[in-house]
Scaffold this motif. Sequence first.
Motif, PDB file in Angstrom:
ATOM      1  N   GLY A 156      -2.994  -4.307 -12.662  1.00 28.03           N
ATOM      2  CA  GLY A 156      -3.584  -3.212 -11.886  1.00 28.03           C
ATOM      3  C   GLY A 156      -2.863  -2.954 -10.589  1.00 28.03           C
ATOM      4  N   ILE A 157      -3.609  -2.937  -9.496  1.00 32.01           N
ATOM      5  CA  ILE A 157      -3.018  -2.635  -8.186  1.00 32.01           C
ATOM      6  C   ILE A 157      -2.006  -3.678  -7.749  1.00 32.01           C
ATOM      7  CG2 ILE A 157      -4.952  -1.239  -7.368  1.00 32.01           C
ATOM      8  CD1 ILE A 157      -5.998  -3.664  -5.855  1.00 32.01           C
ATOM      9  N   TRP A 158      -2.087  -4.869  -8.321  1.00 31.67           N
ATOM     10  CA  TRP A 158      -1.177  -5.950  -7.946  1.00 31.67           C
ATOM     11  C   TRP A 158       0.208  -5.777  -8.569  1.00 31.67           C
ATOM     12  CZ3 TRP A 158      -2.953  -8.325  -3.956  1.00 31.67           C
ATOM     13  CH2 TRP A 158      -4.324  -8.431  -3.766  1.00 31.67           C
ATOM     14  N   ALA A 159       0.388  -4.758  -9.402  1.00 31.86           N
ATOM     15  CA  ALA A 159       1.703  -4.483  -9.983  1.00 31.86           C
ATOM     16  C   ALA A 159       2.641  -3.878  -8.938  1.00 31.86           C
ATOM     17  CB  ALA A 159       1.571  -3.547 -11.181  1.00 31.86           C
ATOM     18  N   GLY A 160       2.065  -3.334  -7.878  1.00 29.31           N
ATOM     19  CA  GLY A 160       2.865  -2.729  -6.821  1.00 29.31           C
ATOM     20  C   GLY A 160       2.486  -3.309  -5.478  1.00 29.31           C
ATOM     21  N   GLU A 161       2.700  -2.527  -4.450  1.00 27.89           N
ATOM     22  CA  GLU A 161       2.357  -2.964  -3.100  1.00 27.89           C
ATOM     23  C   GLU A 161       1.293  -2.041  -2.523  1.00 27.89           C
ATOM     24  OE1 GLU A 161       5.676  -3.517  -0.502  1.00 27.89           O
ATOM     25  OE2 GLU A 161       6.884  -4.422  -2.083  1.00 27.89           O
ATOM     26  N   PHE A 162       0.398  -2.606  -1.730  1.00 32.07           N
ATOM     27  CA  PHE A 162      -0.630  -1.824  -1.080  1.00 32.07           C
ATOM     28  C   PHE A 162      -1.165  -2.628   0.102  1.00 32.07           C
ATOM     29  CE2 PHE A 162      -2.895  -4.620  -3.824  1.00 32.07           C
ATOM     30  CZ  PHE A 162      -4.088  -4.882  -3.186  1.00 32.07           C
ATOM     31  N   ASP A 163      -1.887  -1.954   0.964  1.00 30.74           N
ATOM     32  CA  ASP A 163      -2.568  -2.626   2.078  1.00 30.74           C
ATOM     33  C   ASP A 163      -4.015  -2.846   1.670  1.00 30.74           C
ATOM     34  OD1 ASP A 163      -0.366  -2.553   3.808  1.00 30.74           O
ATOM     35  OD2 ASP A 163      -0.869  -0.526   4.486  1.00 30.74           O
ATOM     36  N   ASN A 164      -4.541  -4.025   1.973  1.00 27.63           N
ATOM     37  CA  ASN A 164      -5.956  -4.244   1.740  1.00 27.63           C
ATOM     38  C   ASN A 164      -6.739  -3.228   2.564  1.00 27.63           C
ATOM     39  OD1 ASN A 164      -6.449  -6.459  -0.096  1.00 27.63           O
ATOM     40  ND2 ASN A 164      -5.340  -7.706   1.379  1.00 27.63           N
ATOM     41  N   PRO A 165      -7.863  -2.742   2.057  1.00 29.44           N
ATOM     42  CA  PRO A 165      -8.616  -1.703   2.772  1.00 29.44           C
ATOM     43  C   PRO A 165      -8.966  -2.071   4.202  1.00 29.44           C
ATOM     44  CG  PRO A 165      -9.500  -2.012   0.568  1.00 29.44           C
ATOM     45  CD  PRO A 165      -8.477  -3.086   0.780  1.00 29.44           C
ATOM     46  N   TRP A 166      -9.374  -3.321   4.445  1.00 29.49           N
ATOM     47  CA  TRP A 166      -9.746  -3.707   5.810  1.00 29.49           C
ATOM     48  C   TRP A 166      -8.542  -3.758   6.733  1.00 29.49           C
ATOM     49  CZ3 TRP A 166     -10.811  -6.407   1.404  1.00 29.49           C
ATOM     50  CH2 TRP A 166      -9.982  -7.492   1.119  1.00 29.49           C
ATOM     51  N   VAL A 167      -7.363  -4.054   6.222  1.00 23.59           N
ATOM     52  CA  VAL A 167      -6.135  -4.045   7.021  1.00 23.59           C
ATOM     53  C   VAL A 167      -5.761  -2.596   7.335  1.00 23.59           C
ATOM     54  CG1 VAL A 167      -3.674  -4.582   7.025  1.00 23.59           C
ATOM     55  CG2 VAL A 167      -5.313  -6.234   6.105  1.00 23.59           C
ATOM     56  N   TRP A 168      -5.835  -1.741   6.327  1.00 18.98           N
ATOM     57  CA  TRP A 168      -5.514  -0.330   6.507  1.00 18.98           C
ATOM     58  C   TRP A 168      -6.418   0.308   7.563  1.00 18.98           C
ATOM     59  CZ3 TRP A 168      -8.225   4.227   5.705  1.00 18.98           C
ATOM     60  CH2 TRP A 168      -7.455   5.394   5.724  1.00 18.98           C
ATOM     61  N   ARG A 169      -7.731   0.032   7.486  1.00 23.06           N
ATOM     62  CA  ARG A 169      -8.672   0.591   8.458  1.00 23.06           C
ATOM     63  C   ARG A 169      -8.369   0.076   9.865  1.00 23.06           C
ATOM     64  NH1 ARG A 169     -12.293   0.028   4.111  1.00 23.06           N
ATOM     65  NH2 ARG A 169     -13.002  -2.009   4.824  1.00 23.06           N
ATOM     66  N   MET A 170      -8.073  -1.213   9.980  1.00 27.86           N
ATOM     67  CA  MET A 170      -7.776  -1.796  11.282  1.00 27.86           C
ATOM     68  C   MET A 170      -6.524  -1.161  11.890  1.00 27.86           C
ATOM     69  SD  MET A 170      -7.812  -5.884  12.206  1.00 27.86           S
ATOM     70  CE  MET A 170      -6.931  -6.220  10.709  1.00 27.86           C
TER      71      MET A 170
END
Length: 68
Positions: free
Chosen positions: A50-64
């Motif tokens: 799923g989402i771990w196949a690529g890169e992303f920011d965790n939602p709480w990190v993104w909001r911060m």
Amino acid sequence: ERDGRILAKCAVGGRDIGEWILWSGWAVAYAGYSHEYTRAENFAKHGRRGIWAGEFDNPWVWRMQREQ
């Protein structure tokens, strides 16, 4: 929950839907509330599901970062 929201589990046929979503790699566990789903998240993460196949920011990190 400490902010007054209701926390609940949903199941179908005895299977925890939240856990299934995490095992599939389509959600992240929020360990700030519970470590209950950490194992399922690690399974998906190590399997690059799923989402771990690529890169992303965790939602709480993104909001911060957005608030700064």
